[in-house]
Design an enzyme around this catalytic site. Structure first.
Site, PDB file in Angstrom:
ATOM      1  CG  HIS A 130    -119.940  21.497  12.006  1.00  0.00           C
ATOM      2  ND1 HIS A 130    -120.233  20.761  10.622  1.00  0.00           N
ATOM      3  CD2 HIS A 130    -120.923  22.923  12.147  1.00  0.00           C
ATOM      4  CE1 HIS A 130    -121.794  22.461  10.157  1.00  0.00           C
ATOM      5  NE2 HIS A 130    -121.632  23.213  11.342  1.00  0.00           N
ATOM      6  CD  GLU A 131    -120.628  24.222  16.101  1.00  0.00           C
ATOM      7  OE1 GLU A 131    -120.255  25.588  16.274  1.00  0.00           O
ATOM      8  OE2 GLU A 131    -121.552  23.736  15.983  1.00  0.00           O
ATOM      9  CG  HIS A 159    -118.441  26.621  12.467  1.00  0.00           C
ATOM     10  ND1 HIS A 159    -118.884  27.435  10.587  1.00  0.00           N
ATOM     11  CD2 HIS A 159    -120.623  26.449  12.059  1.00  0.00           C
ATOM     12  CE1 HIS A 159    -120.448  27.189  10.414  1.00  0.00           C
ATOM     13  NE2 HIS A 159    -120.467  26.140  11.551  1.00  0.00           N
ATOM     14  CG  HIS A 197    -123.679  25.857   7.989  1.00  0.00           C
ATOM     15  ND1 HIS A 197    -123.927  26.772   9.157  1.00  0.00           N
ATOM     16  CD2 HIS A 197    -123.262  25.055   8.885  1.00  0.00           C
ATOM     17  CE1 HIS A 197    -123.163  26.304   9.761  1.00  0.00           C
ATOM     18  NE2 HIS A 197    -123.570  25.148  10.013  1.00  0.00           N
TER      19      HIS A 197
END
Length: 747
Positions: A154-155, A158, A164
């Site tokens: 997830h990070e 980014h 998101h």
């Protein structure tokens, strides 16, 4: 040989077992195993750390956006540093996440070697990242509780340029935001942004995205959601983080304008008539047939017979003909980049117990031809006619084919044959242990909280005996509707020469999503790393990972000693298990690994002095007016905010300029593959030959490429001669026609 209609394949496993179910019931006062708790939400971790970041986990630059600004997209592969302040488990989880990117996307990573743009992973406060390439060194924080594979993915997404999912301009068509339930001053995390700020890359809204908020993100009341879905069935799906969704991967490849993966060599589910380029043997006795699921007794594994007109497999009939007749099925020629591959496939044998199913490889003979055969593994028929998963380890460094060979053992006593489906060949290690649990629906229904199933003993590459314990309805948690999973050691044949207590080993447990295409699997992976600090009062304060015969209990099922368990009493929800393909064929499959991470204790390398953290970071929902209508007061930070630094104020805060030396930088050899990235032009294939990149150039019927990097296009000599002949003939014909015409005019 000619194609008829097919079904085929077979496999080898380091250690595999199909469970004969023996359910153990929890007695009062008898449970001394350690539950590490449930995986916490990223935003819950950051709130507890006192962080109020943009969208909960983003340090946002004021001026750029990677979804819209091409200059903020990374040049691949992305350089990285693993800081020494990271937990050892986090380092292993980060490397595991890298392998998922390599397997499922075109994105790759490489150890830092002085580049101006790079990522440094550090244990700072909370879980957070920045958006896109900032053209300088930048942090990803993997703080306490963030060392889960999906959290790290997830990070990293980014950092690759993704916001998101619920920030999309069209999100109100798909979810409801309950503004009165959001913590005061955190409402900004639910803002949407128009197409001038972020783009959905022409993909639909994705409830399963790894980038979607969970239903209880930033909520005032722990039992009341802040976000619900317009389609109620997805309320229990959003925010669950097993792995990338299929749409996540589509967006990732579109953003970076590439599609090829790095470690997936081959995949076939036999749904297409060309059977993925596989070929029949020409010197055997029979053929594999391309079968379908039209008959009740012939159901494929891909779709388990649920789709009319679909669901194909390969099949070798062993009930006809003579004993010893054989049929070969060969893959296309494959060009490996690494030195180890894992061949995974599903198979079943419904004929005679004397039938044999073998995996071979056909290798390069050093003269350019793929012809030398070597047997790798043999499978024998048995009474279990269910689909089984198999893993075969290959160690091919040159071009090769994998080969399936079926042999009739006793046609007179056979009423079926050998089935093969869902082949995957990756350049990754096979799992150390594979546990298949049959009739899982009945087990889920007939067990209660605390009931457990214990796996058989598997051995890792070092010789440690390992196993897992499954809690079908959870262990001791208050929430119902969850499955629990824990890890333990077994005593084994090698204990006298092994290290005890065993530390710095990462236990990796994977509940397999049995989707046919490994790129679209959303398997759940849980991992922790053993330490001498992991002790238990139940064994008088001894280390849990000491020799099992010393600190464990006797288990009559294996006639061995078993340690206490360590893991998660609430690992995955029943809803998610049933929604995806975790329970395909009413079977649950669990992988287990136990890997030595000692070489990762010292990984940090000094960064270039010119690389600094970017200036101009926005926090606390303080995005500029260009980012949203309901924006709040902006704050411009000139350096990394102190609230994001180390939890211990007495320790010097690390930055990318203060990284220190690295000792014993023992990276796996494949991180330095000369073929990553591919240096070959014009779709040439790169092959690692003794550490040097060697290009295999594309050749067509008319043209071929040559040169060290396949940079030069040439015309085949035969075609060139034909063209010259045609041109000469055309000139001659023109001359004759002209002469004849002139002669007639003179007459």
């Amino acid at each position: 040989m000619l194609w008829i209609q097919p079904a085929c394949l077979l496999s080898l496993i380091f250690s595999a077992h199909i469970a004969a179910v023996s359910i153990k019931h929890l007695l009062n006062g008898s449970d001394h195993d350690t539950d590490v708790g449930e995986q916490k939400d990223i935003f819950e971790i950051n709130l507890a750390a006192g962080l109020n970041l943009f969208q909960g986990d983003i340090l946002l630059p004021r001026t750029r956006n990677a979804m819209r600004d091409p200059s903020s997209r990374w040049k691949l592969p992305i350089p990285y540093i693993l800081a020494d302040n990271l937990e050892l488990n986090a380092k292993g989880a980060i490397l595991h996440a890298f392998e998922m990117f390599r397997l499922k996307s075109c994105v790759d990573f490489k150890p830092y070697e002085g580049e101006s743009s790079y990522i440094i992973f550090q244990k700072l406060s909370g879980c957070w990242s920045m958006i896109g390439d900032q053209q300088v060194g930048q942090n990803i924080s993997i703080g306490e509780g963030c060392d889960f594979k999906a959290t790290i993915e997830h990070e990293i997404l980014h950092a690759l340029g993704f916001f998101h999912e619920q920030s999309r301009t069209d999100r109100d068509d798909y979810v409801n935001i309950w503004w009165d339930q959001i913590i005061t001053d955190y409402e900004h995390n639910f803002n949407t942004y128009d197409d001038n700020t972020i783009t959905d890359l022409n993909t639909p809204y994705d409830y399963e995205s790894l980038m979607h908020y969970g239903p209880f993100s930033f909520n005032k009341n722990e039992s009341i959601p802040t976000i619900t879905t317009k389609i109620p069935e997805f309320n229990t799906i959003i925010g669950q983080l097993p792995d990338f969704s299929a749409i996540d991967l589509i967006r990732l490849n579109r953003m970076y304008n590439c599609t090829a993966t790095h470690t997936l060599l081959d995949h076939c589910d036999f749904e297409k008539t060309n059977v993925c380029g596989m070929i029949q043997g020409t010197r055997d006795d029979a053929d594999w047939a391309h079968g379908d699921s039209s008959q009740p007794e012939q159901v494929d594994h891909t779709l388990v017979g649920q789709c009319k007109g679909a669901g194909y497999f390969m099949f070798f009939n062993t009930s006809l003909g003579a004993r010893g007749e054989a049929a070969l099925l060969e893959s296309r020629i494959l060009y490996p980049k690494r030195k180890q591959q894992c061949l995974q496939f599903f198979y079943k044998m419904t004929g005679s117990p004397a039938d044999r199913f073998e995996v071979w490889v056909r290798r390069d003979d050093n003269a350019g031809k793929v012809r030398q055969l070597a047997k790798i593994q043999t499978f024998q028929g048995d009474s279990d006619h269910n689909w089984k998963i198999a893993h075969v380890t290959l160690n091919e460094e040159k071009k090769f084919r994998y080969v399936f060979l079926g042999t009739k053992g006793d046609p007179g006593n056979s009423s079926g044959g050998i089935y093969l489906d869902d082949i995957t060949l990756t350049e990754t290690p096979c799992p150390a242990g594979v546990w298949t649990i049959r009739n899982i629906s009945q087990i889920l229904e007939n067990t209660v909280k605390g009931d457990k199933l214990v796996s058989p003993r598997f051995y890792n590459s070092e010789g440690y005996g390992v196993g897992v314990t499954l809690y079908p309805n959870g262990r001791i948690t208050s929430n119902s509707g969850f499955l629990g999973l824990t890890f333990h050691l077994y005593s084994g044949d090698n204990d006298a020469i092994l290290e005890w207590p065993v530390e710095n080993r990462q236990a990796i447990m994977t509940i397999l999503d049995q989707e046919a295409d490994t790129r679209n699997r959303m398997s759940l992976t849980l991992m922790f790393t053993t330490s001498k600090n992991q002790t238990s009062s139940a064994i008088n304060g001894s280390v849990i990972w000491d020799r099992p015969s010393k600190v464990g209990v006797y288990d009559k099922d294996c006639d061995c000693f078993r340690s206490l368990d360590w893991g998660w009493g609430q690992a995955i929800s029943h809803q998610l298990l049933k929604r995806r393909n975790f329970l395909k064929g009413d079977s649950l499959i669990i992988f287990v690994d136990f890997k030595d991470l000692t070489h990762l204790n010292r990984t940090e390398v000094p960064a270039s002095a010119r690389s600094t953290m970017p200036r101009g970071l926005l926090l606390q929902g303080q995005e500029s007016p260009a980012l949203g209508e309901s924006s709040r007061k902006a704050m411009l930070e000139e350096s990394l905010p102190s609230s994001l630094g180390q939890r211990h104020p007495s320790r010097q805060k690390r930055s990318v300029e203060n990284t220190g030396p690295m000792e014993d930088h023992n990276w796996p050899q494949y991180f330095r593959d000369p073929c990553d990235p591919n240096p070959c032009q014009n779709e040439g294939t790169c092959v690692n030959v003794k550490g040097m990149a060697s290009c295999r150039c594309v050749s067509g019927h008319a043209f071929f490429y040559a040169g060290e990097r396949c940079q030069a296009m040439h015309v085949h000599g035969s075609l060139l001669g034909l063209l010259i002949g045609c041109i000469a003939g055309l000139i001659f014909l023109t001359f004759v026609t002209f002469s004849t015409t002139n002669g007639k005019l003179r007459q």
